[in-house]
Every structure is written in structure tokens, then in C-alpha cells.
Design a protein around this motif. Structure first.
Motif, PDB file in Angstrom:
ATOM      1  N   ALA A  85       0.856  -1.182   0.000  1.00  0.00           N
ATOM      2  CA  ALA A  85       0.000   0.000   0.000  1.00  0.00           C
ATOM      3  C   ALA A  85       0.896   1.237   0.000  1.00  0.00           C
ATOM      4  O   ALA A  85       1.735   1.377   0.886  1.00  0.00           O
ATOM      5  CB  ALA A  85      -0.902  -0.016   1.229  1.00  0.00           C
ATOM      6  N   VAL A  87       2.590   4.680   0.699  1.00  0.00           N
ATOM      7  CA  VAL A  87       2.602   5.586   1.846  1.00  0.00           C
ATOM      8  C   VAL A  87       3.137   6.933   1.352  1.00  0.00           C
ATOM      9  O   VAL A  87       2.969   7.268   0.189  1.00  0.00           O
ATOM     10  CB  VAL A  87       3.434   4.995   3.007  1.00  0.00           C
ATOM     11  CG1 VAL A  87       2.688   3.837   3.657  1.00  0.00           C
ATOM     12  CG2 VAL A  87       4.806   4.504   2.536  1.00  0.00           C
ATOM     13  N   THR A  92       7.647   5.408   0.022  1.00  0.00           N
ATOM     14  CA  THR A  92       7.280   4.510  -1.076  1.00  0.00           C
ATOM     15  C   THR A  92       8.447   4.336  -2.035  1.00  0.00           C
ATOM     16  O   THR A  92       8.738   3.224  -2.499  1.00  0.00           O
ATOM     17  CB  THR A  92       6.051   5.049  -1.822  1.00  0.00           C
ATOM     18  OG1 THR A  92       4.948   5.143  -0.918  1.00  0.00           O
ATOM     19  CG2 THR A  92       5.653   4.120  -2.962  1.00  0.00           C
ATOM     20  N   SER A 111      -4.408  -0.549  -3.258  1.00  0.00           N
ATOM     21  CA  SER A 111      -5.161   0.401  -2.452  1.00  0.00           C
ATOM     22  C   SER A 111      -5.984  -0.366  -1.428  1.00  0.00           C
ATOM     23  O   SER A 111      -6.708  -1.305  -1.777  1.00  0.00           O
ATOM     24  CB  SER A 111      -6.080   1.236  -3.352  1.00  0.00           C
ATOM     25  OG  SER A 111      -6.900   2.091  -2.593  1.00  0.00           O
ATOM     26  N   THR A 112      -5.869   0.022  -0.159  1.00  0.00           N
ATOM     27  CA  THR A 112      -6.602  -0.628   0.921  1.00  0.00           C
ATOM     28  C   THR A 112      -7.486   0.406   1.622  1.00  0.00           C
ATOM     29  O   THR A 112      -7.449   1.592   1.308  1.00  0.00           O
ATOM     30  CB  THR A 112      -5.637  -1.248   1.942  1.00  0.00           C
ATOM     31  OG1 THR A 112      -4.979  -0.185   2.662  1.00  0.00           O
ATOM     32  CG2 THR A 112      -4.586  -2.124   1.261  1.00  0.00           C
ATOM     33  N   THR A 115      -5.290   3.078   3.142  1.00  0.00           N
ATOM     34  CA  THR A 115      -4.214   3.657   2.338  1.00  0.00           C
ATOM     35  C   THR A 115      -4.341   5.173   2.341  1.00  0.00           C
ATOM     36  O   THR A 115      -5.409   5.714   2.047  1.00  0.00           O
ATOM     37  CB  THR A 115      -4.272   3.135   0.892  1.00  0.00           C
ATOM     38  OG1 THR A 115      -4.097   1.717   0.896  1.00  0.00           O
ATOM     39  CG2 THR A 115      -3.173   3.762   0.041  1.00  0.00           C
ATOM     40  N   GLN A 116      -3.265   5.854   2.674  1.00  0.00           N
ATOM     41  CA  GLN A 116      -3.290   7.312   2.786  1.00  0.00           C
ATOM     42  C   GLN A 116      -2.933   8.010   1.481  1.00  0.00           C
ATOM     43  O   GLN A 116      -3.275   9.167   1.276  1.00  0.00           O
ATOM     44  CB  GLN A 116      -2.329   7.760   3.891  1.00  0.00           C
ATOM     45  CG  GLN A 116      -2.739   7.283   5.273  1.00  0.00           C
ATOM     46  CD  GLN A 116      -1.773   7.752   6.348  1.00  0.00           C
ATOM     47  OE1 GLN A 116      -0.799   8.437   6.079  1.00  0.00           O
ATOM     48  NE2 GLN A 116      -2.039   7.366   7.584  1.00  0.00           N
ATOM     49  N   GLU A 118      -3.196   7.706  -2.643  1.00  0.00           N
ATOM     50  CA  GLU A 118      -3.780   7.009  -3.789  1.00  0.00           C
ATOM     51  C   GLU A 118      -3.037   7.319  -5.085  1.00  0.00           C
ATOM     52  O   GLU A 118      -3.411   6.841  -6.144  1.00  0.00           O
ATOM     53  CB  GLU A 118      -5.258   7.398  -3.939  1.00  0.00           C
ATOM     54  CG  GLU A 118      -6.143   6.954  -2.775  1.00  0.00           C
ATOM     55  CD  GLU A 118      -6.360   5.446  -2.737  1.00  0.00           C
ATOM     56  OE1 GLU A 118      -6.080   4.782  -3.756  1.00  0.00           O
ATOM     57  OE2 GLU A 118      -6.781   4.936  -1.686  1.00  0.00           O
ATOM     58  N   ARG A 149      -7.089  -1.855  -6.513  1.00  0.00           N
ATOM     59  CA  ARG A 149      -7.699  -2.122  -5.218  1.00  0.00           C
ATOM     60  C   ARG A 149      -7.407  -3.546  -4.768  1.00  0.00           C
ATOM     61  O   ARG A 149      -7.406  -4.478  -5.578  1.00  0.00           O
ATOM     62  CB  ARG A 149      -9.216  -1.913  -5.298  1.00  0.00           C
ATOM     63  CG  ARG A 149      -9.633  -0.478  -5.219  1.00  0.00           C
ATOM     64  CD  ARG A 149     -11.095  -0.242  -5.463  1.00  0.00           C
ATOM     65  NE  ARG A 149     -11.953  -1.376  -5.139  1.00  0.00           N
ATOM     66  CZ  ARG A 149     -13.230  -1.454  -5.518  1.00  0.00           C
ATOM     67  NH1 ARG A 149     -13.759  -0.487  -6.255  1.00  0.00           N
ATOM     68  NH2 ARG A 149     -13.964  -2.492  -5.186  1.00  0.00           N
ATOM     69  N   PRO A 205      -0.836  -0.704   4.849  1.00  0.00           N
ATOM     70  CA  PRO A 205      -0.568   0.728   5.035  1.00  0.00           C
ATOM     71  C   PRO A 205      -0.254   1.044   6.487  1.00  0.00           C
ATOM     72  O   PRO A 205      -0.318   0.165   7.364  1.00  0.00           O
ATOM     73  CB  PRO A 205      -1.907   1.356   4.634  1.00  0.00           C
ATOM     74  CG  PRO A 205      -2.912   0.344   5.105  1.00  0.00           C
ATOM     75  CD  PRO A 205      -2.276  -1.003   4.862  1.00  0.00           C
TER      76      PRO A 205
END
Length: 254
Positions: A85, A87, A92, A111-112, A115-116, A118, A149, A205
Motif C-alpha cells: 500500500a 505511503v 514509497t 489500495s486498501t 491507504t493514505q 492514492e 484495489r 498501510p
């Protein structure tokens, strides 16, 4: 080991078949590394192994190189994917760089629920993986997927590929990080009990996976939940720790 500069290119490599470097690589070779006509360079493209090439001419926009001989045959990395995910950008980027160095075959941003970030820049990831492969003697670059996703990734998952899911949470409501009940098995012990084969590691995440995501993951027979010890690791640290453990047990570190 050769001290010649090492560059990844997209073109085919064969003896006597001229190669024109793009502007960015030409700048690095000529202005940063101070190489000139007659000097040698190592080239690789992920298909034809590594080649020793001679600089034939240099210009502002392109340098022309002539491959002379293959110095290493093509070799791949273990069939290991990293699902992560995204960050914050710097963290990242660090995950992408270190995963390349540690021999991941495919990078899969997911994407969870928690997840902050996108946004992912695949072009930036490609630059990072190229530089990491050039510096670490790797002969290929990892494949890079677009952000997807997590639920859709699981819908299309091949159950022949073991998914090792790093989760530090337990199942005790009201306890910090879910308490002790329901935690995954320590990763080193879990790996010792798994057969070698195609695998993927899933890193969540900041804040971990939601209850719904944890339930769905554990409902699949191809998923192995694991823990990385008594401390809650940052996402980028967890990724590196998990990759090192897998490479030590089932990868090309053995």
C-alpha cells in the motif's frame, strides 16, 4: 569486479550492433562519469545478458556505443512479487528501490481501506528501479503494475501463488493492535513450513488492514498470515524485513 559504468537500455544487444543512448544516460556517462570515446561501458537490457561496449562517439543529445562481447549470460530473479500500500512518497520510493535491490520480480501497488496515498507515479518507479538495478549488478528490472484495489487483486489471484500476508494485529477487540489472540505465525517459522514456489508478500498501510480486509484475506487457502516480531514496523521497514526473510529461506540467498 569491473569498474566500468553500468547502464540499462531498452535496445537489443548484439556484437557490432550500434546502440544510441538517450539524452539522460548520455549526460550521466559523459558529464557525470567523465567517459569519452574509446572508454568501455557495461550494458544490459533484461533479455540479452550483460555486454561490454565501447564508446564510439559522444554528442550533446546521444552517445553511440558498440557492444563488443557478452560478459554475463541472462539470469533472472526468484518468482517473488511485492504487494504494498503506497505511503508517503519518500517512503514509497525507498520501498521500490530496496525491493529492486533485494530481487523482487514484480511490484504491485494496492489500495486498501486505510491507504493514505492514492497517487503513484509509474514513470518515477521505473526510474528508481533502473538506477537500483544498474548499481546492484541485477540483470533485469522488476515489472511494475498500476495501482489496483486489494479486493480486485484478490478476485483475480492465481491460487498457485502463495500470498504471505504481513499482519501484526490480533483478534481481541479493545486490546492494543487486537491483543495476542489470532496473530499470524512468526514469518521465519511459517516460511520453513511452506514449499518453495511462486510467492508474493503483502505489506499493508500505516494503521494496518481493516477488520474486513483481514477476514477476507484469512478466508483464502492461498494466504499465509505472518508476523514480523514484537515491534510494529513502519511499512518500508516491514517490506525489507519480509523480503530478506523470504530470500534467505526460499530465494537466491540460500
Amino acid at each position: 569486479m569491473s569498474t566500468d559504468p553500468r547502464l540499462f537500455i531498452g535496445q537489443d544487444l548484439a556484437a557490432g550492433q550500434a546502440v544510441a543512448l538517450p539524452k539522460e544516460d548520455t549526460h550521466y556517462l559523459v558529464n557525470v562519469m567523465r567517459r569519452a570515446a574509446g572508454d568501455t561501458v557495461r550494458l544490459f537490457n533484461g533479455r540479452d545478458g550483460e555486454w561490454r561496449a565501447q564508446i564510439v562517439e559522444t554528442g550533446r543529445k546521444a552517445a553511440i556505443l558498440e557492444p563488443l562481447e557478452q560478459t554475463r549470460p541472462q539470469a533472472g530473479v526468484p518468482d517473488l512479487w511485492l504487494l504494498f500500500a503506497p505511503v508517503k512518497r519518500q517512503k514509497t520510493d525507498l520501498m521500490v528501490e530496496k525491493a529492486t535491490e533485494l530481487g523482487v520480480a514484480r511490484l504491485c501497488p494496492v489500495s486498501t481501506a486505510r491507504t493514505q496515498s492514492e497517487r503513484v507515479r509509474i514513470d518515477r518507479f521505473r526510474t528508481i528501479t533502473k538506477e537500483a538495478a544498474e548499481q546492484t549488478e541485477r540483470l533485469d528490472l522488476p515489472e511494475i503494475d498500476e495501482l489496483e484495489r486489494l479486493d480486485r487483486v484478490l478476485d483475480g489471484w492465481d491460487p498457485a501463488r502463495r500470498l504471505i500476508y504481513c499482519d501484526e494485529a490480533g483478534d481481541e477487540a479493545g486490546e492494543p493492535w487486537g491483543g495476542a489472540r489470532g496473530r499470524g505465525q512468526p514469518m521465519a517459522a511459517a516460511l520453513a513450513g511452506l514449499e518453495a514456489g511462486p510467492a508474493a508478500i503483502l505489506i499493508g498501510p500505516e494503521g494496518g488492514f481493516s477488520d474486513a480486509e483481514r477476514t477476507r484475506l484469512r478466508d483464502h487457502d492461498f494466504v499465509t498470515p505472518v508476523t514480523l516480531g514484537p515491534r510494529i514496523l513502519r511499512a518500508e521497514t516491514a517490506a525489507m524485513a519480509a523480503l530478506v526473510l523470504w530470500q534467505s529461506v526460499h530465494g537466491d540467498w540460500r
